[in-house]
Design an enzyme around this catalytic site. Structure first.
Site, PDB file in Angstrom:
ATOM      1  N   ASP A  84       0.846  -1.194   0.000  1.00 44.91           N
ATOM      2  CA  ASP A  84       0.000   0.000   0.000  1.00 44.91           C
ATOM      3  C   ASP A  84       0.885   1.248   0.000  1.00 44.91           C
ATOM      4  O   ASP A  84       1.789   1.366   0.835  1.00 44.91           O
ATOM      5  CB  ASP A  84      -0.870  -0.044   1.269  1.00 44.91           C
ATOM      6  CG  ASP A  84      -1.967   0.990   1.289  1.00 44.91           C
ATOM      7  OD1 ASP A  84      -2.404   1.418   0.214  1.00 44.91           O
ATOM      8  OD2 ASP A  84      -2.401   1.352   2.401  1.00 44.91           O
ATOM      9  N   HIS A  85       0.659   2.164  -0.910  1.00 47.99           N
ATOM     10  CA  HIS A  85       1.440   3.407  -1.005  1.00 47.99           C
ATOM     11  C   HIS A  85       2.943   3.156  -1.032  1.00 47.99           C
ATOM     12  O   HIS A  85       3.701   3.724  -0.233  1.00 47.99           O
ATOM     13  CB  HIS A  85       1.090   4.377   0.140  1.00 47.99           C
ATOM     14  CG  HIS A  85      -0.296   4.911   0.026  1.00 47.99           C
ATOM     15  ND1 HIS A  85      -0.638   5.909  -0.863  1.00 47.99           N
ATOM     16  CD2 HIS A  85      -1.437   4.557   0.657  1.00 47.99           C
ATOM     17  CE1 HIS A  85      -1.931   6.144  -0.773  1.00 47.99           C
ATOM     18  NE2 HIS A  85      -2.438   5.343   0.133  1.00 47.99           N
ATOM     19  N   ASP A 105       3.012   4.673  -5.329  1.00 44.26           N
ATOM     20  CA  ASP A 105       2.433   5.991  -5.082  1.00 44.26           C
ATOM     21  C   ASP A 105       3.401   7.062  -5.575  1.00 44.26           C
ATOM     22  O   ASP A 105       4.258   7.535  -4.842  1.00 44.26           O
ATOM     23  CB  ASP A 105       2.138   6.146  -3.584  1.00 44.26           C
ATOM     24  CG  ASP A 105       1.484   7.492  -3.274  1.00 44.26           C
ATOM     25  OD1 ASP A 105       1.389   8.332  -4.186  1.00 44.26           O
ATOM     26  OD2 ASP A 105       1.086   7.695  -2.119  1.00 44.26           O
ATOM     27  N   HIS A 177      -7.335   9.789   4.223  1.00 47.53           N
ATOM     28  CA  HIS A 177      -7.010   8.689   5.137  1.00 47.53           C
ATOM     29  C   HIS A 177      -7.409   9.094   6.558  1.00 47.53           C
ATOM     30  O   HIS A 177      -7.229  10.241   6.951  1.00 47.53           O
ATOM     31  CB  HIS A 177      -5.504   8.414   5.123  1.00 47.53           C
ATOM     32  CG  HIS A 177      -5.030   7.732   3.878  1.00 47.53           C
ATOM     33  ND1 HIS A 177      -3.963   8.171   3.145  1.00 47.53           N
ATOM     34  CD2 HIS A 177      -5.479   6.613   3.246  1.00 47.53           C
ATOM     35  CE1 HIS A 177      -3.770   7.370   2.113  1.00 47.53           C
ATOM     36  NE2 HIS A 177      -4.676   6.424   2.140  1.00 47.53           N
ATOM     37  N   GLY A 178      -7.897   8.151   7.323  1.00 48.63           N
ATOM     38  CA  GLY A 178      -8.268   8.439   8.713  1.00 48.63           C
ATOM     39  C   GLY A 178      -9.697   8.970   8.792  1.00 48.63           C
ATOM     40  O   GLY A 178     -10.462   8.859   7.838  1.00 48.63           O
ATOM     41  N   HIS A 207      -9.409   5.090  -1.921  1.00 49.55           N
ATOM     42  CA  HIS A 207      -8.685   5.027  -0.640  1.00 49.55           C
ATOM     43  C   HIS A 207      -9.518   5.734   0.428  1.00 49.55           C
ATOM     44  O   HIS A 207     -10.501   6.390   0.120  1.00 49.55           O
ATOM     45  CB  HIS A 207      -7.318   5.717  -0.779  1.00 49.55           C
ATOM     46  CG  HIS A 207      -6.308   4.874  -1.498  1.00 49.55           C
ATOM     47  ND1 HIS A 207      -5.197   4.353  -0.878  1.00 49.55           N
ATOM     48  CD2 HIS A 207      -6.260   4.433  -2.770  1.00 49.55           C
ATOM     49  CE1 HIS A 207      -4.503   3.659  -1.744  1.00 49.55           C
ATOM     50  NE2 HIS A 207      -5.117   3.682  -2.910  1.00 49.55           N
ATOM     51  N   GLY A 209     -11.377   4.526   2.927  1.00 52.92           N
ATOM     52  CA  GLY A 209     -12.730   3.957   3.050  1.00 52.92           C
ATOM     53  C   GLY A 209     -13.384   4.161   4.412  1.00 52.92           C
ATOM     54  O   GLY A 209     -14.606   4.081   4.528  1.00 52.92           O
ATOM     55  N   THR A 232      -8.199   2.501   9.012  1.00 53.10           N
ATOM     56  CA  THR A 232      -8.486   3.106  10.320  1.00 53.10           C
ATOM     57  C   THR A 232      -9.681   2.454  11.020  1.00 53.10           C
ATOM     58  O   THR A 232      -9.674   2.270  12.237  1.00 53.10           O
ATOM     59  CB  THR A 232      -8.738   4.622  10.142  1.00 53.10           C
ATOM     60  OG1 THR A 232      -7.621   5.169   9.433  1.00 53.10           O
ATOM     61  CG2 THR A 232      -8.881   5.322  11.471  1.00 53.10           C
TER      62      THR A 232
HETATM   63  P1  13P Z   1      -8.532   4.623   5.972  1.00 52.83           P
HETATM   64  O1  13P Z   1      -7.491   4.425   7.024  1.00 52.83           O
HETATM   65  O2  13P Z   1      -9.096   5.989   5.982  1.00 52.83           O
HETATM   66  O3  13P Z   1      -9.578   3.562   6.023  1.00 52.83           O
HETATM   67  O4  13P Z   1      -7.796   4.502   4.558  1.00 52.83           O
HETATM   68  C1  13P Z   1      -7.161   3.308   4.199  1.00 52.83           C
HETATM   69  C2  13P Z   1      -6.402   3.429   2.932  1.00 52.83           C
HETATM   70  O5  13P Z   1      -6.762   4.146   2.035  1.00 52.83           O
HETATM   71  C3  13P Z   1      -5.190   2.626   2.775  1.00 52.83           C
HETATM   72  O6  13P Z   1      -4.453   2.994   1.659  1.00 52.83           O
END
Ligand code: 13P
Length: 288
Positions: A84-85, A105, A177-178, A207, A209, A232
């Protein structure tokens, strides 16, 4: 056996549902997500940030753990292990370590450099049958030290990256994110629609979610999103269940301090969160 995410996401886009990417942090996380995917008969993507990879000991340790669980728990639904990223170097490390999917990314580079680096990684990943996600327009907020401003993607730049042969594309559409702030403006469906018009069949990735209302998730899926990342929300449900266990003094009753007992409520809470997301995303029963 791990599979690349290409087929499962093509199927998802054609079938108008999305596959969840759930980030993992340790054995409990991984086991909970895999067992829920098996129970729900859903394909699943295990996301590993560079920070989480380091925390778990390194990418080889992650690959060993996941492959071991697939075998020992007899996980018979499609599972992809996805960086991821990823940084440019991180992508090469994961290709070598045995991941089945990577995300590069390059959103913080000028578009020419993003194109050049993505082109090289597409070749390296596809040479090994590994799928690759790219990003255009940054995802807002912070995840494991990766900070983004949250600007919406330029659909033309998305088309340029899509044409390089990436398997799926994350386009920033106001997602973060978060947790979302109270004054969040919501997703830009206008941007998403414009991106889909130019990128056609390519599965799109949402991303951030955590905390996106169900109606926005459904609309995003209807506009071509086939992969939704959640991190998160599992962390919050794990923490709340663990806090409850300790505040009720259960760790001090009998052998309640045993780590297998102490971490069990959190692991169960993750299962419930993953199940709820799979139902919302429409991936339940799509493993076959
Ligand atoms: P959240 O932590 O907001 O759910 O995002 C997760 C994400 O996009 C991981 O790349």
């Amino acid at each position: 056996m791990l599979v690349s995410a290409t087929e499962m996401l093509k199927k998802a886009k054609a079938g108008h549902y999305a596959v969840g990417q759930f980030n993992i942090n340790n054995l409990e996380w991984t086991k909970s997500i895999l067992l829920t995917a098996k129970e729900m008969r859903s394909p699943v993507i295990l996301g590993v940030s560079e920070g989480a990879g380091k925390y778990m000991g390194g990418y080889h340790a992650v690959v060993g753990m996941v492959n071991g669980l697939l075998k020992d728990l007899d996980i018979d639904v499609p599972v992809a292990l996805h960086l991821d990223h990823g940084s440019f170097e991180g992508c090469y490390k994961c290709i070598e370590a045995g991941f089945s999917s990577i995300m590069f990314d390059g959103s913080h580079y000028p578009i020419e450099e993003n194109v050049q680096k993505t082109t090289e990684l597409v070749k390296a990943a596809h040479g090994k049958g590994i799928s690759i996600e790219a990003e255009v327009g940054s995802i807002g907020g912070e995840e494991d030290g990766v900070v983004g401003m949250g600007e919406c993607a330029d659909p033309k730049e998305c088309k340029a990256i899509a044409d390089l042969g990436v398997d799926f594309l994350a386009a920033g559409i106001g997602n973060i994110h978060g947790k979302y702030p109270a004054n969040w403006k919501g997703l830009s469906f206008e941007t998403l629609d414009a991106v889909q018009q130019l990128t056609g069949e390519l599965p799109l990735v949402l991303h951030g979610g955590t905390g996106i209302p169900a109606d926005m998730i459904k609309k995003a899926i209807s506009l071509g999103v086939a992969k939704i990342n959640v991190n998160t929300e599992c962390q919050l449900s794990f923490a709340a269940a663990t806090r409850k266990y300790i505040e009720e003094g259960k760790d001090q009753q009998g052998k309640g301090f045993d780590p297998r007992k102490l971490l069990a409520p959190g692991a169960e809470a993750i299962k419930a969160t993953v199940k709820e997301k799979m139902e919302l995303f429409g991936s339940v029963g799509k493993a076959e």
